[in-house]
Design a protein around this motif. Structure first.
Motif, PDB file in Angstrom:
ATOM      1  N   GLU C 359       0.875  -1.222  -0.240  1.00 35.39           N
ATOM      2  CA  GLU C 359       0.088  -0.003   0.144  1.00 35.39           C
ATOM      3  C   GLU C 359       0.816   1.225   0.185  1.00 35.39           C
ATOM      4  O   GLU C 359       0.442   2.257  -0.399  1.00 35.39           O
ATOM      5  N   SER C 360       2.310   1.061   0.456  1.00 35.54           N
ATOM      6  CA  SER C 360       2.999   2.302   0.449  1.00 35.54           C
ATOM      7  C   SER C 360       3.005   2.799  -0.936  1.00 35.54           C
ATOM      8  O   SER C 360       3.365   4.061  -1.245  1.00 35.54           O
ATOM      9  N   SER C 363      -0.131   6.026  -3.179  1.00 34.61           N
ATOM     10  CA  SER C 363       0.131   7.487  -3.464  1.00 34.61           C
ATOM     11  C   SER C 363       1.561   7.755  -4.019  1.00 34.61           C
ATOM     12  O   SER C 363       1.460   8.753  -4.631  1.00 34.61           O
ATOM     13  N   ARG C 364       2.318   6.870  -3.666  1.00 38.35           N
ATOM     14  CA  ARG C 364       3.562   7.298  -4.137  1.00 38.35           C
ATOM     15  C   ARG C 364       3.974   6.844  -5.737  1.00 38.35           C
ATOM     16  O   ARG C 364       4.648   7.718  -6.233  1.00 38.35           O
ATOM     17  N   GLU C 365       3.545   5.874  -6.065  1.00 33.11           N
ATOM     18  CA  GLU C 365       3.819   5.352  -7.426  1.00 33.11           C
ATOM     19  C   GLU C 365       2.564   5.234  -8.447  1.00 33.11           C
ATOM     20  O   GLU C 365       2.517   5.753  -9.743  1.00 33.11           O
ATOM     21  N   GLY C 390      -9.152  -1.582   4.253  1.00 27.15           N
ATOM     22  CA  GLY C 390      -8.413  -1.557   3.091  1.00 27.15           C
ATOM     23  C   GLY C 390      -8.820  -0.632   1.914  1.00 27.15           C
ATOM     24  O   GLY C 390      -8.216   0.158   1.221  1.00 27.15           O
ATOM     25  N   ARG C 393      -8.479   3.042   2.904  1.00 29.14           N
ATOM     26  CA  ARG C 393      -7.152   3.549   2.475  1.00 29.14           C
ATOM     27  C   ARG C 393      -6.921   3.599   1.106  1.00 29.14           C
ATOM     28  O   ARG C 393      -6.359   4.835   0.657  1.00 29.14           O
ATOM     29  N   PHE C 395      -9.435   4.768  -1.362  1.00 29.82           N
ATOM     30  CA  PHE C 395      -9.816   5.734  -1.572  1.00 29.82           C
ATOM     31  C   PHE C 395      -9.054   6.996  -1.206  1.00 29.82           C
ATOM     32  O   PHE C 395      -8.972   8.039  -2.113  1.00 29.82           O
ATOM     33  N   ASP C 396      -8.703   6.620   0.042  1.00 27.20           N
ATOM     34  CA  ASP C 396      -8.031   8.025   0.558  1.00 27.20           C
ATOM     35  C   ASP C 396      -6.692   8.127  -0.023  1.00 27.20           C
ATOM     36  O   ASP C 396      -6.121   9.581  -0.493  1.00 27.20           O
ATOM     37  N   GLN C 397      -5.840   7.185  -0.268  1.00 22.67           N
ATOM     38  CA  GLN C 397      -4.607   7.425  -0.947  1.00 22.67           C
ATOM     39  C   GLN C 397      -4.434   7.560  -2.496  1.00 22.67           C
ATOM     40  O   GLN C 397      -3.597   7.789  -2.922  1.00 22.67           O
ATOM     41  N   MET C 399      -7.333   8.043  -4.922  1.00 21.82           N
ATOM     42  CA  MET C 399      -8.227   8.930  -5.701  1.00 21.82           C
ATOM     43  C   MET C 399      -7.836  10.358  -5.968  1.00 21.82           C
ATOM     44  O   MET C 399      -8.098  10.820  -7.176  1.00 21.82           O
ATOM     45  N   GLU C 400      -7.453  11.142  -5.157  1.00 22.03           N
ATOM     46  CA  GLU C 400      -6.945  12.187  -5.353  1.00 22.03           C
ATOM     47  C   GLU C 400      -6.076  12.705  -6.554  1.00 22.03           C
ATOM     48  O   GLU C 400      -5.990  13.635  -7.112  1.00 22.03           O
ATOM     49  N   THR C 401      -4.986  11.612  -6.463  1.00 20.88           N
ATOM     50  CA  THR C 401      -4.171  11.872  -7.512  1.00 20.88           C
ATOM     51  C   THR C 401      -4.471  11.086  -8.623  1.00 20.88           C
ATOM     52  O   THR C 401      -4.213  11.451  -9.974  1.00 20.88           O
ATOM     53  N   ALA C 402      -4.779   9.766  -8.777  1.00 18.00           N
ATOM     54  CA  ALA C 402      -5.291   9.092  -9.960  1.00 18.00           C
ATOM     55  C   ALA C 402      -6.345   9.573 -10.605  1.00 18.00           C
ATOM     56  O   ALA C 402      -6.461   9.485 -11.822  1.00 18.00           O
ATOM     57  N   GLY C 403      -7.221  10.111  -9.427  1.00 18.74           N
ATOM     58  CA  GLY C 403      -8.689  10.268 -10.342  1.00 18.74           C
ATOM     59  C   GLY C 403      -9.481   9.169 -10.399  1.00 18.74           C
ATOM     60  O   GLY C 403      -9.060   8.086 -10.809  1.00 18.74           O
TER      61      GLY C 403
END
Lengths: 467, 467, 467
Positions: C359-360, C363-365, C390, C393, C395-397, C399-403
């Motif tokens: 899961e790290s 948001s990172r990759e 799960g 996490r 949705f949190d990590q 959706m903001e970046t991937a859309g």
């Protein structure tokens, strides 16, 4: 009008507390110690923002990457090609394409920023759709043609106290000189960013060095003269109002080289004969040199590692850098920064502000480092993480260990001028959520909460950057 | 009085549920299977806590690291120098410095613990400030001078059922012998920590081996006698009431060596001729040997990897270990533990309790390992993560995959005796938040919830450590 | 009856919003583009689910791993041994053991799924205990004996619109042929999974190649004929209704080999003389070839890296694969996928769906990659992360970046047929929680929210997999 309780935790008691805390800082000026706005927007009295597309789409890599990810060619968004190849020039049709696809930004920070800018800066309350695209285009265009929407007018309306730009070491800072002459010197300040001369693998590194010689007046022929030239530039930037230096590197790896090794690598680089390992070692060494210079001249040292730039070679070749194809990597700070911190981490004259794109380092490495070393402070959530959830994770994972007072408040780090108020607003609302949560859980009292809000909104940034 | 609903989720239904669940365990005794309290505090009838500074500041690396990070010299906090150099001796002025800077602890676990201790143990409801520093110092000092505030009195008042200390393999456990004589043997127990003889890179390793020979009565001249001496010590610790062994290592890397290799490395080490790789391989091998011994003698095997100790060499040199400059690193368990688990992971006689400072391993590695191997259990959130948010992340990321019953409840792991009740209180309140959330989302019923609370507060720890 | 508000955020306003959003999609059919159900359950008119133990315990590695972790032997759960050794055959007593230990699943997704299946599919509202074990066993057995509980009947009752199975490249798809003959071809579709022929370290790789020759009609004697055989199989799968290929690999490492190197490695493998590095390089190369074939034939390319399979060698030897002992590892996507994405990432004909157990990387990759490359989409939370937390996490990590529109909705990925409705229900409730949170924070309006719910429940999956 946007909902005044937007972005707050929806539990009523938290909403009320967060609102009260937010209101206590909402009117404070914006302090912007790190960003990428072009200073010529303000130094040139004839500068304008152009069309709505020039303002909201073409320069904003957050916007164009999302549209591109869904198969929309950058050419059709009017992004200029490096080779001068043809791209869409009808801004009205680009705007339509954007509005038609605005649904892609649901739940994203870009969606929040754009709706904030439309509402608060242009009085547009509707969400963009294909149906209202023309109407919005007209409304924005008309406003942009008025004297109230020049860059300087918006700078004042946004209530920006100070804005730091980012400038190459070889920059002559003419725009900043003009701004000083206008009496805006203290309001818009340069930042010293020497990556292009420090990272040997910069594509045109030798030209950069020639340019460095020229602007510094120091003939860079060896490692010593290179350091002298850098020191000359730092002094010049400082004279021009700079308060900080900014360093990007693929990793935060630091290691001091024996002087003879640094000289040997530099000579190889001058001859174009260095290898990739030379470049890694030289950057690792120069970060330590930069820390030394920061101690000597007082410029805050910012370090932004962990972005693999131009991951998409096709996009880079066709459209150049900063087009949305930089992808983060795993980043390691604990061992990487050891040599730098061993040498300078206990020196109170150094302020080393660390940023990350690897959130797994927040609680594991960055907060413990900032919570111990006098020289280390943590920058706000960066880039992809400059968002409502990204900030919540930052408060969650950083603050208990680092402590609020080892962080440096907010910076917007933006190329999109109109997003500045929105970004600070998201930060202040997120901060209010965090602080309200501490009050509601009886961890702090309201007196502390109000002080923390003022610190988060303005004071921490001013203190860290000596503004 | 502290707010009785402090630290609970602020949504009213959750607050009510959490409060009810918390109340059901609030009166249970404290079970402390892992920590760093000095047993002489209790074995020596004349032992006292000293001044408020001796109690709250000097021994607490959480406190001194935060003050140091803001530029306050450890000398000015009265932390003794290794070289005997001068440090501040006026405890009242140290206390003032601390109170003046108490704002640095806003929102931190240290802030919560100290306010809990002041309120619940010393009846002080105010938050420390420069203005009330003297008054607080007097109030605490007066209490500490009374018979109600001796270590033994507080041990009873804290309602501690059992407290395990941490003791070097070479320790003769005299304090524990005295405690046994006093009838406190079951209440205060030693823990076997052989790092200093197992990790060849311990600075004074050869002296440690000599000492091991001496205390064990086994002349350690080769690898076989080394194992014998360790087994002798384990048997002695067990006789003295130990229920567990504790192992720190830079990484959890395990790999069995052929006997001849282990012997060869050991011989090189005796001659002072080993290299860093020898040390890595020897520790990796010895962890597997320790698992074997744990299977044989029943001592629980605890493993705490991932801390790069004494990152700040200056602080280490001047003030010694455990001064707040240990920084976590990325940690890898899946491959590292494979050899140990291949050999012993299916053996129900082994209890291997894993801890981490790298939270990215919670959901990725540790929960899946604990949710499969009969021998593996997870320790509670450790060190920097022993906090309200750290616990919430642990419950969030561990429990769905590992299952509650593959965890071992709480331990306070502390050097600060007065923080013990506060730390257990934070755990119980955090547990109540988690369990209340499950009830409110209709995932479990109240009957299960109450059982889980008792398990989290006391039963899991007692079961895992055979207490 | 289960509580209709289960799993929703407990804050009343959020509960109400989530409920309303959930209700808007609760009746939509289930779209299952990725899973591991045996198609013979439906092609064979005599197929049954067997006993309650056959249905709920033996095939479900989530269930047996948790029981095993607490020391319950797999033999005593009726899991068949590879060597035919004796295992418990009394299913009623296995069921009792399971019910007695059902408390182990408190707060786990398995607990939620089983209680959902018992309640919604079998009308059992009690939680399993030793006391009611027999009664539950009887009730389930009786239902399973009726015509309403055949696999086909439940498929209809579950309102499954389409179910994709996972099938080896060498599979002749006889069950799917029978299903096509029955008119079920569009409802149950195969998926092309060539791992066993692509990963040279498959234990019986050479037999796999022989089988590939046989079923494809292409005599595989070199790298070229290997590619031909794969293309033949893909064409056959596509004809049989496949919409996707599925690839597992230890890591997502990709790198194209010169044709001569690929040939040389393949020849070494045919002779059984390849080394581990050959296997790594060949898989890395073949992933790029698979992307090319996906572009050519339109099969969606799914990639599931990061599981170290059969970590517990004892369990693997005794009970075979998929028994709960696969453990995730750190996974790196940014550099690993660069070669594949350099070649094909900008091609809109490719849909590369990435999954992770690390899961790290969210948001990172992964989110940055999906938010930029037209070819990249993100799969739903996988395996251990297919759970309420799960998903939160994710949705949190992410959706903001991937859309949202760079994700592919849900898939259940299950071997446990009866858990399918429960898993989709958890996804829809989690989705409702996320979307309700956006509405309550005034980030999106209700119109967008309803559209997003329909997209999350059904549309994204149908669009991504061309269903």
């Amino acid at each position: 009008m946007m909902n005044p309780n937007r972005l707050f935790s929806p539990e009523p008691q938290l909403t009320k507390l967060a609102r009260e805390l937010y209101d206590s800082v909402a009117a404070l000026p914006l302090v912007c110690p790190h960003g990428h706005i072009d200073p010529r927007l303000f130094s040139d009295p004839r500068a304008t923002f152009g069309s709505p597309v020039d303002l909201f789409i073409i320069p904003d890599h957050y916007v164009i990457r999302m549209l591109y990810s869904q198969g929309i060619a950058l050419e059709s968004l009017g992004v200029p090609r490096v080779d001068g190849g043809s791209t869409e020039t009808d801004h009205r049709s680009i705007w339509r394409l954007f509005c038609e696809n605005f649904c892609l930004f649901r739940g994203t920070p870009t969606g929040i920023w754009i709706q904030h800018a439309l509402s608060e800066e242009f009085g547009i309350q509707e969400k963009p759709t294909l149906a209202n695209a023309d109407q919005l285009y007209n409304a924005i265009s008309q406003k942009l043609a008025t004297p109230e929407y020049t860059p300087r007018a918006l700078f004042n309306r946004f209530h920006i106290e100070v804005l730091c730009t980012t400038d190459a070491a070889t920059d002559t800072l003419e725009a900043h000189q003009a701004l000083q002459a206008l009496g805006w010197g203290g309001r818009i300040r340069p930042t010293f960013r020497p990556d292009a001369v420090i990272n040997l693998d910069t594509p045109d590194w030798r030209q950069q060095i020639e340019q460095l010689s020229e602007v510094s007046g120091v003939n860079v022929i060896d490692y010593s003269s290179f350091l002298q030239a850098l020191e000359q530039r730092r002094a010049f930037f400082k004279k021009m109002g700079a308060v900080a230096a900014d360093h990007a590197a693929l990793t935060p790896f630091t290691r001091e080289l024996p002087r003879t090794d640094a000289e040997a690598i530099f000579q190889r680089a001058l001859k174009g004969q260095f290898n990739p390992e030379d470049a890694v070692r030289f950057t690792a060494h120069m970060l330590i040199e930069m820390a030394r210079m920061s101690i000597e001249d007082g410029l805050v040292m910012q370090l932004h590692p962990g972005s693999l730039r131009n991951h998409n070679a096709l996009i880079h070749k066709r459209f150049g850098a900063d087009r949305g194809s930089d992808i983060p990597m795993q980043t390691e700070y604990t061992r990487s920064l050891l040599p730098l911190l061993h040498k300078y981490g206990n020196d109170p004259r150094l302020t080393l502000v660390l940023f990350t794109l690897d959130e797994s380092t927040y609680s594991r490495e960055l907060a413990p480092l900032a919570g111990h070393y006098p020289a280390v402070k943590l920058g706000p959530p960066w880039w992809f993480h400059d968002s409502l959830n990204g900030m919540a994770r930052y408060f969650d994972q950083v603050m208990e260990t680092a402590g609020l007072y080892n962080t440096v408040g907010f910076n917007d780090d933006t190329r999109a001028f109109c997003s500045i108020p929105a970004r600070h607003d998201v930060w202040r609302r997120s901060s209010a959520n965090w602080v309200a949560g501490l009050v509601a859980r009886h961890i702090i009292d309201l007196e502390d909460a109000r002080q923390m809000m003022a610190d988060l909104a303005v004071n921490l940034a001013k203190r860290a950057y000596h503004l």
